[in-house]
Design an enzyme around this catalytic site. Structure first.
Site, PDB file in Angstrom:
ATOM      1  N   ARG A  56       0.867  -0.930   0.043  1.00  0.00           N
ATOM      2  CA  ARG A  56       0.012   0.100   0.217  1.00  0.00           C
ATOM      3  C   ARG A  56       0.750   1.177  -0.637  1.00  0.00           C
ATOM      4  O   ARG A  56       1.611   1.229   0.774  1.00  0.00           O
ATOM      5  CB  ARG A  56      -0.590  -0.296   1.372  1.00  0.00           C
ATOM      6  CG  ARG A  56      -1.852  -1.176   1.208  1.00  0.00           C
ATOM      7  CD  ARG A  56      -3.652  -0.487   0.099  1.00  0.00           C
ATOM      8  NE  ARG A  56      -4.346  -1.487  -0.004  1.00  0.00           N
ATOM      9  CZ  ARG A  56      -4.440  -2.294  -0.277  1.00  0.00           C
ATOM     10  NH1 ARG A  56      -3.585  -2.334  -0.993  1.00  0.00           N
ATOM     11  NH2 ARG A  56      -5.366  -3.408  -0.375  1.00  0.00           N
TER      12      ARG A  56
ATOM     13  N   GLU B 196      -4.516   7.285  -4.602  1.00  0.00           N
ATOM     14  CA  GLU B 196      -4.374   6.369  -5.654  1.00  0.00           C
ATOM     15  C   GLU B 196      -6.356   6.606  -5.886  1.00  0.00           C
ATOM     16  O   GLU B 196      -7.207   7.103  -5.130  1.00  0.00           O
ATOM     17  CB  GLU B 196      -5.051   4.385  -5.312  1.00  0.00           C
ATOM     18  CG  GLU B 196      -3.359   4.146  -5.812  1.00  0.00           C
ATOM     19  CD  GLU B 196      -3.477   2.827  -5.530  1.00  0.00           C
ATOM     20  OE1 GLU B 196      -4.483   2.087  -5.521  1.00  0.00           O
ATOM     21  OE2 GLU B 196      -2.727   2.352  -5.294  1.00  0.00           O
TER      22      GLU B 196
ATOM     23  N   HIS C 211      -1.639  -0.087 -10.001  1.00  0.00           N
ATOM     24  CA  HIS C 211      -2.656  -1.786  -9.096  1.00  0.00           C
ATOM     25  C   HIS C 211      -3.248  -2.142  -9.147  1.00  0.00           C
ATOM     26  O   HIS C 211      -3.970  -1.982  -9.620  1.00  0.00           O
ATOM     27  CB  HIS C 211      -3.739  -0.664  -8.027  1.00  0.00           C
ATOM     28  CG  HIS C 211      -3.644  -1.848  -6.727  1.00  0.00           C
ATOM     29  ND1 HIS C 211      -4.137  -0.323  -5.313  1.00  0.00           N
ATOM     30  CD2 HIS C 211      -3.643  -2.657  -6.456  1.00  0.00           C
ATOM     31  CE1 HIS C 211      -4.454  -1.731  -4.795  1.00  0.00           C
ATOM     32  NE2 HIS C 211      -4.156  -2.448  -4.875  1.00  0.00           N
TER      33      HIS C 211
HETATM   34  C1  8YV Z   1      -6.809  -6.097  -4.765  1.00  0.00           C
HETATM   35  C2  8YV Z   1      -5.119  -5.810  -3.465  1.00  0.00           C
HETATM   36  O1  8YV Z   1      -6.862  -5.331  -6.323  1.00  0.00           O
HETATM   37  O2  8YV Z   1      -6.982  -7.331  -1.911  1.00  0.00           O
HETATM   38  C3  8YV Z   1      -5.638  -6.205  -2.023  1.00  0.00           C
HETATM   39  O3  8YV Z   1      -5.289  -6.013  -0.528  1.00  0.00           O
HETATM   40  O4  8YV Z   1      -4.265  -4.904  -3.208  1.00  0.00           O
HETATM   41  C4  8YV Z   1      -5.696  -6.006  -4.525  1.00  0.00           C
HETATM   42  O5  8YV Z   1      -4.673  -6.659  -5.424  1.00  0.00           O
HETATM   43  C5  8YV Z   1      -8.221  -4.873  -4.833  1.00  0.00           C
HETATM   44  O6  8YV Z   1      -7.603  -4.982  -3.162  1.00  0.00           O
HETATM   45  C6  8YV Z   1      -9.020  -5.578  -5.157  1.00  0.00           C
HETATM   46  O7  8YV Z   1     -10.449  -4.130  -3.876  1.00  0.00           O
END
Ligand code: 8YV
Length: 331
Positions: A243, A272, A293
């Site tokens: 993140r 983002e 992402h």
């Molecule tokens: C997802 C992600 O695509 O799952 C996660 O924590 O960072 C991503 O790869 C995204 O969160 C979908 O809500």
């Protein structure tokens, strides 16, 4: 008469097969346009749904949780990270929260390796040379990157994804180092041939490549602060597939601009989907590789995530404990 089906509101488009199944099982409301929901729409969804299925693009903060209607009993996040949801506020209100762990581990680890290779071996710059008509032929000193084999990789956050990266990185001849809240058990450490660092500062100062793989929680916000980033060596690379909030992005950008850091590969950003113009400029100059992402973006992964959401919703609605409950103690 059978039990009424729950009203499940999904905030974004999910794979067809998942949406179809959810429509069969539940009273499902889809978001056909697939635009991220406005706050007003999210508020309305929270007020009317029995189950909300949000994604990382929905900010469910404490104020929004307060708007939840009496029926909302489950937030089944389509995603592993739950930093988009005010978990404490939800749990306090008696709303169960679930996520989709485990099914995006390998894909995210693959993308991390891709970024390590891309940054160190200048893959994006190189791939741009031929379409831009910049390649005049092979030359001994042109487009030189850095060797991966034999270098030290420091993994910040050695959970499922961190360990999957370690397994891959070993095969590339990288030496594995890690910092984690808890030290791994000795057998796992030995299997991964990983060296534990209690002090993150000390680890950062000695690594050639650092990969950020811890979740974003209040405790990890700006874990790589301006002060900590200064420990990195000027020839080091920093990779982030976790993140954006875990790194002080402004401080990182400044260090890349001034050459205090050799490069970075970022799949996630602090604000983002907006990405700072300074980072974009650095990308044009070949200093950073920026991905939108897409660490877990595989068709297979999205189906697996959807299946997890379905199982969580169905199990919960049947009166059982859903398999992927998020507990306050995990944060
Ligand atoms: C997802 C992600 O695509 O799952 C996660 O924590 O960072 C991503 O790869 C995204 O969160 C979908 O809500």
């Amino acid at each position: 008469m059978g039990k009424k089906k729950p009203l499940v509101i999904i905030t974004r488009r999910l794979p067809d097969r998942i949406e179809t199944r959810m429509c069969e099982l539940f009273d499902t409301r889809l978001n056909i346009e697939d635009a991220a929901m406005s706050r007003a729409k999210l508020t309305e969804a929270m007020a009317s749904a029995d189950v909300l299925v949000p994604t990382v693009t929905d900010r469910i903060d404490a104020d929004l949780v307060r708007e939840a209607g009496p029926n909302l009993k489950l937030i089944a996040n389509f995603g592993n990270g739950v930093d988009n949801i005010a978990i404490g506020a939800a749990l306090e209100r008696g709303i169960t929260v679930t996520n989709t762990p485990g099914v995006l581990t390998e894909d995210t680890a693959d993308m991390t390796m891709a970024l390590i290779l891309a940054v160190a071996r200048r893959i994006v710059e190189g791939a741009g040379a031929i379409p831009a008509n910049e390649w005049t032929g092979w030359a001994p000193t042109w487009m030189l990157g850095r060797r991966i084999t034999g270098k030290r990789l420091g993994i910040v956050g050695m959970g499922r994804i961190g360990q999957a990266i370690a397994r891959r990185a070993r095969a590339f001849g990288l030496q594995i180092h890690y910092h984690n809240r808890r030290r791994l058990s000795l057998p796992i450490e030995e299997k991964l041939e990983a060296t534990y660092w209690d002090s993150l500062d000390q680890m950062l100062a000695r690594m050639d490549i650092v990969s950020v793989n811890c979740p974003h929680t209040p405790a990890t916000y700006h874990l790589l602060s301006a002060r900590r980033l200064k420990y990195l060596r000027p020839d080091a690379f920093l990779i982030n597939t976790s993140r954006g909030e875990v790194i002080d992005e402004n401080a990182l950008t400044r260090m890349l601009e001034t050459g205090e850091l050799a490069g970075a590969g970022l799949d996630v950003f602090e604000h983002e989907p907006s990405v700072s113009p300074k980072l974009i400029k650095l990308a044009r100059a070949g200093k950073v590789t920026l991905l939108p992402h897409m660490g877990s973006a595989t068709s297979e992964g999205r189906l697996d995530m959807g299946e997890k959401v379905i199982v969580n919703v169905q199990t919960f609605w049947d009166g059982h404990r859903p398999p992927d409950r998020v507990l306050a103690a995990m944060l």
